[in-house]
Write a protein that holds these residues in place. Structure first.
Motif, PDB file in Angstrom:
ATOM      1  N   TYR A 279       0.913  -1.375  -0.040  1.00 41.77           N
ATOM      2  CA  TYR A 279      -0.191   0.027   0.077  1.00 41.77           C
ATOM      3  C   TYR A 279       0.837   1.046   0.150  1.00 41.77           C
ATOM      4  O   TYR A 279       0.565   2.286  -0.212  1.00 41.77           O
ATOM      5  N   SER A 280       2.339   1.012   0.057  1.00 43.38           N
ATOM      6  CA  SER A 280       3.003   2.233   0.047  1.00 43.38           C
ATOM      7  C   SER A 280       4.025   2.369  -0.822  1.00 43.38           C
ATOM      8  O   SER A 280       4.057   3.307  -1.556  1.00 43.38           O
ATOM      9  N   ILE A 281       5.087   1.472  -0.689  1.00 36.92           N
ATOM     10  CA  ILE A 281       6.225   1.159  -1.708  1.00 36.92           C
ATOM     11  C   ILE A 281       5.995   1.184  -3.026  1.00 36.92           C
ATOM     12  O   ILE A 281       6.309   2.138  -3.867  1.00 36.92           O
ATOM     13  N   LEU A 282       5.221   0.173  -3.472  1.00 37.13           N
ATOM     14  CA  LEU A 282       4.776  -0.168  -4.821  1.00 37.13           C
ATOM     15  C   LEU A 282       4.144   0.889  -5.560  1.00 37.13           C
ATOM     16  O   LEU A 282       4.490   1.551  -6.625  1.00 37.13           O
ATOM     17  N   PRO A 283       3.113   1.430  -4.727  1.00 38.37           N
ATOM     18  CA  PRO A 283       2.229   2.728  -5.501  1.00 38.37           C
ATOM     19  C   PRO A 283       3.445   3.910  -5.613  1.00 38.37           C
ATOM     20  O   PRO A 283       3.247   4.574  -6.792  1.00 38.37           O
ATOM     21  N   THR A 284       4.125   4.106  -4.773  1.00 37.66           N
ATOM     22  CA  THR A 284       5.131   5.344  -4.841  1.00 37.66           C
ATOM     23  C   THR A 284       6.193   4.909  -5.945  1.00 37.66           C
ATOM     24  O   THR A 284       6.533   5.879  -6.831  1.00 37.66           O
TER      25      THR A 284
ATOM     26  N   HIS B 291       8.432   8.065  -8.082  1.00 34.32           N
ATOM     27  CA  HIS B 291       9.041   8.935  -6.959  1.00 34.32           C
ATOM     28  C   HIS B 291      10.082   8.191  -6.455  1.00 34.32           C
ATOM     29  O   HIS B 291       9.919   7.720  -5.086  1.00 34.32           O
ATOM     30  N   PHE B 292      11.195   7.792  -6.974  1.00 34.18           N
ATOM     31  CA  PHE B 292      12.117   7.030  -6.351  1.00 34.18           C
ATOM     32  C   PHE B 292      12.786   7.631  -5.044  1.00 34.18           C
ATOM     33  O   PHE B 292      13.331   6.736  -4.313  1.00 34.18           O
ATOM     34  N   PHE B 293      13.016   8.868  -5.333  1.00 33.75           N
ATOM     35  CA  PHE B 293      13.523   9.640  -3.693  1.00 33.75           C
ATOM     36  C   PHE B 293      12.580   8.938  -2.459  1.00 33.75           C
ATOM     37  O   PHE B 293      13.227   8.750  -1.575  1.00 33.75           O
ATOM     38  N   PHE B 294      11.371   9.224  -2.771  1.00 33.11           N
ATOM     39  CA  PHE B 294      10.453   8.819  -1.753  1.00 33.11           C
ATOM     40  C   PHE B 294      10.443   7.229  -1.322  1.00 33.11           C
ATOM     41  O   PHE B 294      10.200   6.853  -0.121  1.00 33.11           O
ATOM     42  N   VAL B 295      10.805   6.499  -2.418  1.00 32.56           N
ATOM     43  CA  VAL B 295      11.023   4.974  -2.194  1.00 32.56           C
ATOM     44  C   VAL B 295      12.153   4.966  -1.413  1.00 32.56           C
ATOM     45  O   VAL B 295      12.077   3.953  -0.499  1.00 32.56           O
ATOM     46  N   PHE B 296      13.076   5.542  -1.540  1.00 27.66           N
ATOM     47  CA  PHE B 296      14.308   5.515  -0.762  1.00 27.66           C
ATOM     48  C   PHE B 296      13.940   5.821   0.760  1.00 27.66           C
ATOM     49  O   PHE B 296      14.359   5.097   1.588  1.00 27.66           O
ATOM     50  N   LEU B 297      13.311   7.026   0.793  1.00 22.80           N
ATOM     51  CA  LEU B 297      12.785   7.442   2.198  1.00 22.80           C
ATOM     52  C   LEU B 297      11.813   6.301   2.957  1.00 22.80           C
ATOM     53  O   LEU B 297      12.097   6.222   4.189  1.00 22.80           O
ATOM     54  N   LEU B 298      11.116   5.750   2.412  1.00 23.71           N
ATOM     55  CA  LEU B 298      10.194   4.725   2.723  1.00 23.71           C
ATOM     56  C   LEU B 298      11.161   3.487   3.125  1.00 23.71           C
ATOM     57  O   LEU B 298      10.781   3.108   4.239  1.00 23.71           O
TER      58      LEU B 298
ATOM     59  N   ILE C  92       5.497  14.023   9.017  1.00 28.36           N
ATOM     60  CA  ILE C  92       5.517  15.388   8.265  1.00 28.36           C
ATOM     61  C   ILE C  92       6.042  15.301   7.019  1.00 28.36           C
ATOM     62  O   ILE C  92       5.302  15.626   5.947  1.00 28.36           O
ATOM     63  N   ILE C  93       7.218  14.539   6.443  1.00 27.48           N
ATOM     64  CA  ILE C  93       7.642  14.588   5.095  1.00 27.48           C
ATOM     65  C   ILE C  93       6.622  13.699   4.160  1.00 27.48           C
ATOM     66  O   ILE C  93       6.372  14.218   3.254  1.00 27.48           O
ATOM     67  N   PHE C  94       6.035  12.748   4.636  1.00 31.35           N
ATOM     68  CA  PHE C  94       5.462  11.823   3.830  1.00 31.35           C
ATOM     69  C   PHE C  94       4.053  12.693   3.640  1.00 31.35           C
ATOM     70  O   PHE C  94       3.491  12.487   2.622  1.00 31.35           O
ATOM     71  N   PRO C  95       3.222  12.913   4.666  1.00 28.50           N
ATOM     72  CA  PRO C  95       1.918  13.686   4.463  1.00 28.50           C
ATOM     73  C   PRO C  95       2.189  14.791   3.310  1.00 28.50           C
ATOM     74  O   PRO C  95       1.326  15.084   2.536  1.00 28.50           O
ATOM     75  N   LEU C  96       3.298  15.629   3.604  1.00 32.22           N
ATOM     76  CA  LEU C  96       3.393  16.955   2.965  1.00 32.22           C
ATOM     77  C   LEU C  96       3.612  16.445   1.287  1.00 32.22           C
ATOM     78  O   LEU C  96       3.288  17.263   0.460  1.00 32.22           O
ATOM     79  N   SER C  97       4.284  15.364   1.076  1.00 32.95           N
ATOM     80  CA  SER C  97       4.484  14.886  -0.167  1.00 32.95           C
ATOM     81  C   SER C  97       3.328  14.063  -0.814  1.00 32.95           C
ATOM     82  O   SER C  97       3.509  13.349  -1.892  1.00 32.95           O
ATOM     83  N   ASN C  98       2.209  13.791   0.124  1.00 31.37           N
ATOM     84  CA  ASN C  98       0.884  13.054  -0.711  1.00 31.37           C
ATOM     85  C   ASN C  98       1.280  11.579  -0.643  1.00 31.37           C
ATOM     86  O   ASN C  98       1.037  10.789  -1.523  1.00 31.37           O
ATOM     87  N   ILE C  99       2.295  11.096   0.120  1.00 26.91           N
ATOM     88  CA  ILE C  99       2.965   9.720   0.235  1.00 26.91           C
ATOM     89  C   ILE C  99       2.100   8.905   1.169  1.00 26.91           C
ATOM     90  O   ILE C  99       2.218   9.291   2.251  1.00 26.91           O
ATOM     91  N   LYS C 100       1.393   7.863   0.983  1.00 28.83           N
ATOM     92  CA  LYS C 100       0.673   7.129   1.853  1.00 28.83           C
ATOM     93  C   LYS C 100       1.326   6.067   2.370  1.00 28.83           C
ATOM     94  O   LYS C 100       2.264   5.240   1.673  1.00 28.83           O
ATOM     95  N   LEU C 101       1.370   5.865   3.886  1.00 26.45           N
ATOM     96  CA  LEU C 101       2.199   4.848   4.574  1.00 26.45           C
ATOM     97  C   LEU C 101       1.597   3.484   4.454  1.00 26.45           C
ATOM     98  O   LEU C 101       2.290   2.386   4.209  1.00 26.45           O
ATOM     99  N   GLY C 102       0.185   3.343   4.359  1.00 28.18           N
ATOM    100  CA  GLY C 102      -0.352   1.949   4.324  1.00 28.18           C
ATOM    101  C   GLY C 102      -0.156   1.378   5.406  1.00 28.18           C
ATOM    102  O   GLY C 102      -0.616  -0.029   5.378  1.00 28.18           O
TER     103      GLY C 102
END
Length: 568
Positions: free
Chosen positions: A40-45, A50-57, A398-408
């Motif tokens: 629910y988070s890494i694969l959709p990203t 959004h490879f940078f956010f994949v790294f952060l996840l 903070i970081i993920f919500p601002l970037s509309n990244i769902k944690l799942g």
């Protein structure tokens, strides 16, 4: 000889690996967690490139993994301790019931280390041993004339005590010990005991320790149990309970499963006799070390975590380390919240220093098993873990919500998260209930513990940040005295941590509406009020403090007076 062999079988025995269970429960928890995170988070990203956010996840998953591992470790070790504690106690007592052979009469030195914190009654009590071949040595780094004169007076009325000045104070405690031990001839001692300035030893301490050494010639270091009993204000009385539980729970298990090594003797290299799954370490005071072990090491490593480093050096030379839960010392709990923070900051930076200095060596050595190396890593990361938690919370709120990244992460994961987050508090509460604490008082105690240590986020993050920048760790002596603290004083001492926590809460709520973040950082805003508990003294506390002052006078001027009891 047959009796001695039987005692060795009691001392070193095979046990199922605790880390097998830790890894099992950790793996199951992480598999469930990763399923939700990846689906629910890494694969959709990743699909959205959004490879940078994949790294952060993925980085966040690493922090969560460390967090879960430490929490599950605490719980499994506590469960194992509850299961084996009576058996281990009986086996230790079987060794202690054996008399020391009359033909074996080793020389023991009590090395009392002090740096502007000499406590006369403490050392006087330590000298009051049932074993007679003991000499006291004061290793003095003091620069304050008040303490130097006090030691001078103490030695005057205790002429059997040796006073060794090490005025340059180079390399702190390790340097103080080395400046004496490295110059001593072999015939001057066979074993030595390291004492901190507030140490009280039970009267049979030396006699009991020697029994453990006699029944195993491969034993190089014996760490003894400690209670924090010299407490004379509400802060010390309340929060010392956690340490009194932590010592036996953690160290008994690490001792039981530490395996058996053999040092370099008869031209044979250090080798494994029985493989271990944990590492027992010495904790810097209330510890007896053999001369042979020290000479093999060469010197106490010049590091802030000199005890942890000494333990590893001894293990790499093939010497065994054990914990004796039935041999006691007594020490002061930090006198107030500021003193506790000084100690925590030192531990955090010291553990990073140890990790940098020994990582490659520990990775290569074949004397320690994979589980033992994992145990050392877990122990090293347990202090700076709060910093990893903080980074994970920042990413999640903070970081993920601002970037509309769902944690799942699903509601299913809330339970293991809370269990791991409060793992040490849960353990403390369980053992306090066993000791007879009322349930409602236990709940109040749990809340206070959570607020106290929850307010250490800023301190841990700062210490970890400087450590990662390779800022040298400092050996800061934990303050032994406190003054009356007002609410304004408490706020001034902790204003940086308060601002740090407030800003984190505000940004989290603005960015993501995560009101749950209050659970983690509210303690940082309010925890400073525990500074005021050091002002609170009950009638018994006041009487105890007066008794300490009285015995200080006796130790300096009337040495033949009845000494203070070790468990005062």
């Amino acid at each position: 000889m047959k009796n001695k062999t039987n005692m060795q079988k009691l001392f070193f025995k095979k046990n199922p690996a605790t880390y097998t269970w830790i890894l099992f429960f950790w793996s199951v928890t992480m598999c469930i967690f990763e399923y939700f995170a990846i689906k629910y988070s890494i694969l959709p990203t990743y699909t959205n490139r959004h490879f940078f956010f994949v790294f952060l996840l993925i980085l966040n998953q690493l922090f969560v993994a460390i967090f879960f591992f430490c929490g599950i470790s605490n719980l499994v070790i506590a469960a194992k301790y509850q299961f084996i504690k009576k058996k281990e106690q009986q086996q230790e007592l079987a060794i202690l019931k054996q008399p020391l052979p009359k033909r074996w009469h080793p020389r023991v030195q009590l090395l009392y280390t002090t740096y502007n914190d000499f406590i006369p009654y403490a050392f006087a009590q330590c000298l009051n041993q049932t074993y007679d071949n003991v000499q006291g040595v004061i290793l003095d780094n003091s620069t304050d004339e008040k303490y130097i004169k006090m030691i001078q007076q103490f030695v005057k009325v205790h002429p059997q005590v040796k006073w060794v000045r090490n005025a340059p104070n180079k390399h702190a405690k390790a340097g103080n010990l080395n400046s004496y031990l490295c110059k001593q001839p072999k015939e001057s001692y066979d074993y030595f005991v390291i004492l901190d300035s507030d140490e009280l030893l039970e009267n049979k301490f030396v006699e009991k320790c020697l029994k453990f050494f006699y029944h195993n010639h491969h034993l190089g270091i014996l760490q003894c149990n400690h209670i924090s009993g010299q407490n004379y204000n509400s802060f010390m009385n309340l929060f010392s309970n956690s340490g009194n539980i932590f010592w036996p729970v953690q160290n008994v298990i690490r001792s039981v499963e530490s395996g058996t090594l053999a040092p370099n003797k008869n031209d044979q290299q250090p080798h494994i006799i029985e493989r271990g799954s944990t590492v027992c370490i010495e904790l810097g005071h209330g510890v007896m070390i053999s001369r042979e072990c020290f000479e093999d090491i060469g010197q106490i490593p010049h590091a802030v975590a000199e005890d942890l480093c000494t333990s590893v050096e001894a293990l790499l030379k093939g010497w065994n380390i054990r914990f004796a839960s039935q041999i006691y010392g007594n020490e002061e709990f930090p006198v107030d919240m500021s003193a506790l923070m000084v100690r925590s900051s030192k531990f955090c930076s010291a553990n990073f220093e140890f990790f940098r200095n020994y990582f490659k060596t520990l990775k290569k050595t074949k004397l320690l098993t994979f589980y033992q190396k994992l145990d050392l890593l877990s122990f090293t990361l347990s202090v700076p873990m709060n910093a990893f938690q903080y980074i994970s919370l920042l990413l999640s709120s903070i970081i993920f919500p601002l970037s509309n990244i769902k944690l799942g992460y699903q509601l299913l994961m809330l339970f293991p998260v809370l269990v791991c987050y409060f793992s040490q508090g849960i353990i403390d509460g369980f053992f306090e209930l066993q000791r007879g604490m009322k349930f409602h008082k236990m709940l109040l105690y749990e809340i206070q513990i959570a607020f106290l240590y929850g307010s250490f986020y800023y301190l841990t993050v700062k210490s970890t940040f400087f450590a990662l920048l390779k800022r040298p760790a400092k050996f800061n002596v934990t303050p032994k005295k406190t003054k009356h603290i007002t609410l304004t004083d408490a706020f001034k001492k902790n204003w940086q941590g308060i601002v740090f926590s407030l800003l984190t809460i505000v940004f989290s709520i603005i960015c993501s509406g995560c009101s749950w973040i209050l659970l983690s950082f509210l303690p940082g805003c309010l925890g400073f009020i525990f500074e005021l508990k050091a002002n609170q003294q009950g009638k018994q506390d006041q009487q105890k403090l007066k008794r300490f002052e009285k015995y200080n006078y006796y130790a300096l001027y009337e040495p033949k007076h009845e000494p203070l009891k070790w468990n005062e």
